[in-house]
Write an enzyme that holds these catalytic residues in place. Structure first.
Site, PDB file in Angstrom:
ATOM      1  N   ASP A 185       0.831  -1.214   0.000  1.00 17.25           N
ATOM      2  CA  ASP A 185       0.000   0.000   0.000  1.00 17.25           C
ATOM      3  C   ASP A 185       0.866   1.265   0.000  1.00 17.25           C
ATOM      4  OD1 ASP A 185      -2.786   0.526  -0.281  1.00 17.25           O
ATOM      5  OD2 ASP A 185      -2.739   1.568   1.643  1.00 17.25           O
ATOM      6  N   GLU A 195       0.085  10.524   5.452  1.00 16.27           N
ATOM      7  CA  GLU A 195      -0.060   9.082   5.283  1.00 16.27           C
ATOM      8  C   GLU A 195       1.277   8.432   4.944  1.00 16.27           C
ATOM      9  OE1 GLU A 195      -4.015   8.526   3.625  1.00 16.27           O
ATOM     10  OE2 GLU A 195      -3.126   6.972   2.376  1.00 16.27           O
ATOM     11  N   GLU A 218     -10.977   6.364  -2.191  1.00 14.91           N
ATOM     12  CA  GLU A 218     -10.959   6.768  -0.779  1.00 14.91           C
ATOM     13  C   GLU A 218     -12.097   6.096   0.006  1.00 14.91           C
ATOM     14  OE1 GLU A 218      -8.272   7.850  -0.004  1.00 14.91           O
ATOM     15  OE2 GLU A 218      -7.954   9.999  -0.249  1.00 14.91           O
ATOM     16  N   GLU A 222      -9.688  -2.860  -6.230  1.00 13.12           N
ATOM     17  CA  GLU A 222      -9.611  -2.932  -4.762  1.00 13.12           C
ATOM     18  C   GLU A 222      -9.726  -4.389  -4.287  1.00 13.12           C
ATOM     19  OE1 GLU A 222      -8.879  -0.729  -2.407  1.00 13.12           O
ATOM     20  OE2 GLU A 222      -8.758   1.030  -3.681  1.00 13.12           O
TER      21      GLU A 222
HETATM   22  C1  HMH Z   1      -5.291   0.147  -2.461  1.00 12.47           C
HETATM   23  N1  HMH Z   1      -6.937   1.888  -2.011  1.00 12.47           N
HETATM   24  C2  HMH Z   1      -5.710   1.403  -1.771  1.00 12.47           C
HETATM   25  N2  HMH Z   1      -4.885   2.013  -0.922  1.00 12.47           N
HETATM   26  C3  HMH Z   1      -5.264   3.156  -0.306  1.00 12.47           C
HETATM   27  N3  HMH Z   1      -4.390   3.744   0.565  1.00 12.47           N
HETATM   28  C4  HMH Z   1      -6.554   3.691  -0.535  1.00 12.47           C
HETATM   29  C5  HMH Z   1      -7.352   3.011  -1.413  1.00 12.47           C
HETATM   30  C6  HMH Z   1      -7.104   4.930   0.135  1.00 12.47           C
HETATM   31  O1  HMH Z   1      -6.223   5.914   0.324  1.00 12.47           O
END
Ligand code: HMH
Length: 220
Positions: free
Chosen positions: A47, A88, A140, A210
């Site tokens: 991520d 983040e 998001e 996702e």
């Molecule tokens: C895969 N989808 C993914 N990572 C993230 N950090 C977000 C959405 C939302 O910021």
């Protein structure tokens, strides 16, 4: 679509896919405490790679807002989003050191590469603002819905994962997602049927990416 905005009507009409993205076994595993920590660590490193790609994507949405939006508050909301992305990335580095996860020199896995390639296709100048903001809202919101599940009073989220869940599951992040939904709905209200069709397609693509991203994190 009556009193319902476009976005709400798409969530309704794509409900099974939406639920697969927002109630994935990986997230359910966090919320019931059964999550495999090696899967969590894999998700964390992947991520981080994704969020680094998400910055130029948001920059492209900002650029489209600057060129095409008729509402000045879009810029403020998106700029706030850029600030959260900056936080983040710093959080990912801190969290990775807490879990002893390596972030440097990590290769993106297939599902991640494909998702990042999709983001890049949306960064092109010919992609309409309405399409890009719809995709941005969806990306998001999947995280917001997923991680807010882990904050429910009935959930058994392990203490050491609470900070992760609060990052995206908080009411604050929920309000931000609502603001994005309002922008998307406003843009879609005056969009051509061709743009509306492309935005719906982008929404469904986000949900598919996702699900694949969560599957990858589970180690599939
Ligand atoms: C895969 N989808 C993914 N990572 C993230 N950090 C977000 C959405 C939302 O910021």
């Amino acid at each position: 679509s009556g009193d319902m905005g476009r976005i709400a009507s798409w969530v309704k009409s794509h409900r099974p896919m939406y639920d697969r993205a927002t109630q994935h076994p990986f997230v359910v595993g966090i919320s019931d405490g059964s999550v495999d920590l090696s899967a969590f660590k894999r998700w964390l490193a992947q991520d981080y790679i994704f969020v680094k790609e998400f910055v130029p994507f948001l920059a492209s949405v900002l650029l489209k807002a600057w060129k095409h939006s008729d509402d000045e508050s879009d810029m403020e909301i998106l700029l706030g989003g850029m600030t959260s992305l900056s936080d983040e990335l710093a959080w990912f580095r801190k969290e990775a050191s807490k879990w002893d996860v390596k972030l440097v020199g990590i290769a993106p896995q297939q599902a991640n590469l494909e998702y990042c390639r999709f983001l890049q296709s949306l960064m092109l100048p010919e992609v309409d603002y309405a399409v890009a903001i719809t995709a941005f809202w969806a990306i998001e919101t999947v995280y917001q819905e997923s991680f807010s599940l882990c904050l429910d009073s009935s959930s058994k989220t392990p203490e050491e994962l609470m900070e992760t869940c609060q990052r995206w599951g908080s009411a604050n992040f929920g309000h931000y997602c609502c603001s994005l939904q309002k922008i998307a709905d406003r843009c879609l209200e005056k969009a051509s049927s061709d743009i509306i069709r492309k935005a719906e397609e982008a929404f469904v693509c986000v949900l598919e990416h996702e699900v694949n991203f969560w599957n990858m994190s589970c180690g599939e």
